[in-house]
Design a protein around this motif. Structure first.
Motif, mmCIF file in Angstrom:
data_model
loop_
_atom_site.group_PDB
_atom_site.id
_atom_site.type_symbol
_atom_site.label_atom_id
_atom_site.label_comp_id
_atom_site.label_asym_id
_atom_site.label_seq_id
_atom_site.Cartn_x
_atom_site.Cartn_y
_atom_site.Cartn_z
ATOM 1 N N ASP A 65 0.807 -1.215 0.000
ATOM 2 C CA ASP A 65 0.000 0.000 0.000
ATOM 3 C C ASP A 65 0.842 1.268 0.000
ATOM 4 N N LEU A 66 2.075 1.187 0.480
ATOM 5 C CA LEU A 66 2.925 2.370 0.509
ATOM 6 C C LEU A 66 3.452 2.670 -0.884
ATOM 7 N N VAL A 67 3.278 3.888 -1.320
ATOM 8 C CA VAL A 67 3.795 4.324 -2.617
ATOM 9 C C VAL A 67 5.218 4.838 -2.447
ATOM 10 N N PHE A 68 5.450 5.564 -1.358
ATOM 11 C CA PHE A 68 6.767 6.114 -1.061
ATOM 12 C C PHE A 68 7.184 5.704 0.343
ATOM 13 N N TRP A 69 8.487 5.562 0.516
ATOM 14 C CA TRP A 69 9.059 5.397 1.849
ATOM 15 C C TRP A 69 9.726 6.709 2.212
ATOM 16 N N ASP A 70 9.736 7.034 3.481
ATOM 17 C CA ASP A 70 10.552 8.146 3.957
ATOM 18 C C ASP A 70 11.795 7.542 4.610
ATOM 19 N N GLY A 126 12.442 19.428 3.185
ATOM 20 C CA GLY A 126 13.646 18.926 3.834
ATOM 21 C C GLY A 126 13.628 17.427 4.035
ATOM 22 N N LYS A 127 12.700 16.727 3.370
ATOM 23 C CA LYS A 127 12.510 15.309 3.637
ATOM 24 C C LYS A 127 12.792 14.469 2.395
ATOM 25 N N TRP A 128 13.513 13.359 2.588
ATOM 26 C CA TRP A 128 13.786 12.436 1.493
ATOM 27 C C TRP A 128 12.638 11.453 1.325
#
Length: 96
Positions: free
Chosen positions: A29-34, A66-68
């Motif tokens: 379900d996650l499209v992106f990880w931080d 500021g977040k990857w």
């Protein structure tokens, strides 16, 4: 009077399979990880990630504010490939 007999072992196996399916779906379900998710998935610290694969040009990433962020499917595919490469290079070093 009605009697019902349940195969406990079969019921446990059905339960395990359904839990596995739900966990797999939740993972997809996650499209992106931080960065927190990347650290959790790799069991590596941020410094270790940066010292090993973060700057590999094949590792897709982008910074928003500021977040990857890391595209989940591509990050997982890269990490599996990268891990295989590390295993192979480790075998070659051990043989020398």
């Amino acid at each position: 009077m009605i009697k019902v007999s349940v195969d406990e072992e079969a019921l446990q196996e059905i339960y395990r399979e359904e839990v596995r399916k739900k966990l797999e779906k939740a993972s997809k379900d996650l499209v992106f990880w931080d960065t927190a998710e990347l650290k959790r998935r790799t069991c590596m610290s941020w410094n270790t990630i940066q010292n090993t694969f973060f700057f590999d040009t094949r590792f897709e990433k982008f910074k928003l504010g500021g977040k990857w962020y890391f595209p989940a499917e591509q990050a997982e595919a890269f990490l599996l490939s990268w891990f295989d490469e590390q295993k192979q290079s480790g075998k070659r070093r051990n043989m020398a």
